[in-house]
Every structure is written in C-alpha cells, then in structure tokens.
Design a protein around this motif. Structure first.
Motif, short mmCIF file in Angstrom:
data_model
loop_
_atom_site.label_atom_id
_atom_site.label_comp_id
_atom_site.label_asym_id
_atom_site.label_seq_id
_atom_site.Cartn_x
_atom_site.Cartn_y
_atom_site.Cartn_z
N ARG A 78 0.83 -1.20 0.00
CA ARG A 78 0.00 0.00 0.00
C ARG A 78 0.87 1.25 0.00
O ARG A 78 0.61 2.20 -0.74
CB ARG A 78 -0.91 0.00 1.23
CG ARG A 78 -1.72 1.28 1.38
CD ARG A 78 -2.51 1.31 2.64
NE ARG A 78 -1.64 1.43 3.80
CZ ARG A 78 -2.08 1.53 5.04
NH1 ARG A 78 -3.37 1.51 5.30
NH2 ARG A 78 -1.24 1.63 6.05
N GLN A 87 1.73 7.10 -6.56
CA GLN A 87 0.62 7.97 -6.97
C GLN A 87 0.66 9.33 -6.27
O GLN A 87 -0.19 10.17 -6.54
CB GLN A 87 -0.71 7.27 -6.66
CG GLN A 87 -0.91 6.01 -7.43
CD GLN A 87 -2.15 5.25 -6.95
OE1 GLN A 87 -2.98 5.78 -6.23
NE2 GLN A 87 -2.26 4.00 -7.36
N ALA A 114 -7.53 1.92 3.87
CA ALA A 114 -7.35 2.19 5.29
C ALA A 114 -6.81 0.94 5.99
O ALA A 114 -6.92 -0.17 5.46
CB ALA A 114 -8.70 2.58 5.91
N LYS A 155 -12.15 0.64 -6.36
CA LYS A 155 -10.89 0.18 -5.75
C LYS A 155 -10.60 -1.27 -6.09
O LYS A 155 -9.44 -1.66 -6.21
CB LYS A 155 -10.91 0.41 -4.24
CG LYS A 155 -10.79 1.89 -3.91
CD LYS A 155 -10.39 2.11 -2.50
CE LYS A 155 -10.24 3.61 -2.27
NZ LYS A 155 -9.75 3.91 -0.94
N VAL A 198 0.01 10.09 -3.11
CA VAL A 198 -1.15 10.28 -2.24
C VAL A 198 -0.83 9.66 -0.88
O VAL A 198 0.14 8.91 -0.74
CB VAL A 198 -2.43 9.64 -2.82
CG1 VAL A 198 -2.84 10.30 -4.13
CG2 VAL A 198 -2.27 8.14 -3.00
N ALA A 199 -1.65 9.98 0.09
CA ALA A 199 -1.50 9.37 1.41
C ALA A 199 -1.89 7.89 1.34
O ALA A 199 -2.72 7.50 0.53
CB ALA A 199 -2.37 10.10 2.43
N ALA A 252 0.98 4.16 -2.84
CA ALA A 252 0.68 5.54 -2.45
C ALA A 252 1.82 6.48 -2.86
O ALA A 252 1.56 7.58 -3.37
CB ALA A 252 0.45 5.61 -0.94
N GLN A 271 -9.06 -1.01 -9.48
CA GLN A 271 -7.75 -0.36 -9.47
C GLN A 271 -6.69 -1.15 -8.71
O GLN A 271 -5.55 -1.24 -9.14
CB GLN A 271 -7.88 1.04 -8.86
CG GLN A 271 -6.63 1.87 -8.97
CD GLN A 271 -6.87 3.31 -8.52
OE1 GLN A 271 -7.94 3.66 -8.02
NE2 GLN A 271 -5.88 4.14 -8.71
N TYR A 272 -7.05 -1.72 -7.56
CA TYR A 272 -6.06 -2.35 -6.69
C TYR A 272 -6.29 -3.83 -6.41
O TYR A 272 -5.43 -4.48 -5.80
CB TYR A 272 -6.03 -1.64 -5.32
CG TYR A 272 -5.77 -0.16 -5.39
CD1 TYR A 272 -4.57 0.34 -5.88
CD2 TYR A 272 -6.72 0.74 -4.93
CE1 TYR A 272 -4.34 1.69 -5.92
CE2 TYR A 272 -6.49 2.10 -4.95
CZ TYR A 272 -5.29 2.58 -5.45
OH TYR A 272 -5.06 3.92 -5.48
N TYR A 282 -3.67 6.06 3.26
CA TYR A 282 -5.08 5.75 3.53
C TYR A 282 -5.98 5.97 2.32
O TYR A 282 -7.09 5.46 2.27
CB TYR A 282 -5.61 6.53 4.74
CG TYR A 282 -5.72 8.02 4.53
CD1 TYR A 282 -6.85 8.57 3.94
CD2 TYR A 282 -4.70 8.87 4.93
CE1 TYR A 282 -6.95 9.94 3.74
CE2 TYR A 282 -4.81 10.24 4.74
CZ TYR A 282 -5.93 10.77 4.15
OH TYR A 282 -6.04 12.11 3.95
N VAL A 283 -5.50 6.72 1.32
CA VAL A 283 -6.28 6.92 0.10
C VAL A 283 -6.37 5.60 -0.67
O VAL A 283 -7.39 5.30 -1.28
CB VAL A 283 -5.67 8.04 -0.77
CG1 VAL A 283 -6.35 8.13 -2.11
CG2 VAL A 283 -5.75 9.37 -0.03
N VAL A 284 -5.30 4.83 -0.62
CA VAL A 284 -5.31 3.53 -1.29
C VAL A 284 -6.26 2.60 -0.53
O VAL A 284 -7.25 2.15 -1.07
CB VAL A 284 -3.89 2.93 -1.37
CG1 VAL A 284 -3.92 1.54 -1.99
CG2 VAL A 284 -2.97 3.85 -2.18
#
Length: 112
Positions: free
Chosen positions: A48, A55, A64, A92, A57-58, A52, A95-96, A60-62
């Motif tokens: 994660r 990308q 939590a 999500k 980003v933080a 992150a 995407q993930y 937790y955006v990916v």
C-alpha cells in the motif's frame, strides 16, 4: 484511625502519539490471529505504501488499515471474495484488487 475507607482512582494511560494509538489498535485487531497474520498485514501495508508513493497520495487513500485488517482476516482468493472486504468498492477493486490479491497469494504460498 482506620475507620475511613480510602479508594484510589485508576489512571488510564493513553498512547503518546496518534501513530502509537493506531499501532496499538492494529495489534489488538490482529491479536486473535497468528504470526502469519501479522506478517501478511505488514506485507499489505508495504505494498500500500509503495502504491501511495507512486501515486503521490497518502496511504489511507489507497486503503485504510481497517481494510487491510479485513483482508488479513478474510484472506480473499478472488475478485468476488475481495469485493466483500470492508472498504473495497467497485472502483478500488478494479484499481487495486489484483495487486493486493497477488500479495495475499504470495504470502499464502510462502506459508504453505
């Protein structure tokens, strides 16, 4: 003179930082599992974090931490099972989903 009763209050210690509080909560959530669960959780957190950073980003955006804990608990084997994990919606999942399923499969293969 020994005629009065004295009661003391019990102080509840709080973690010094938010990070420590989160870490304690995660440890409690994973306490019922085995060492393999903790290792899987750390592997998922590492992946994660990599996503992150890529990308910008933080983390937790990916996903939590609660989502990662649910992945450890459920250990989904396919996209259908992954969609039942807390915090994994259609976007999500698309995407993930395959990335995190790969981490879970690799961990399962090492454990076997």
């Amino acid at each position: 003179r020994g005629t009065e009763e004295v009661t003391l209050r019990k102080d509840i210690l709080k973690p010094a930082t938010k990070k420590a509080a989160r870490s304690a909560a995660n440890a409690t959530a994973l306490a019922n599992g085995d060492e393999g669960d903790t290792a899987l959780f750390e592997a998922l957190r590492k992946r994660r974090s990599e996503l992150a950073k890529a990308q910008q980003v933080a983390a937790y955006v990916v996903f939590a931490d609660k989502t990662l804990i649910d992945m450890v608990r459920l250990k989904p084997a396919n996209a259908g099972e992954m969609s039942s994990v807390h915090g994994v919606g259609a976007a999500k999942l698309k995407q993930y989903g395959s990335v995190f399923l790969g981490v879970i499969r690799a961990h399962a293969a090492r454990a076997a």
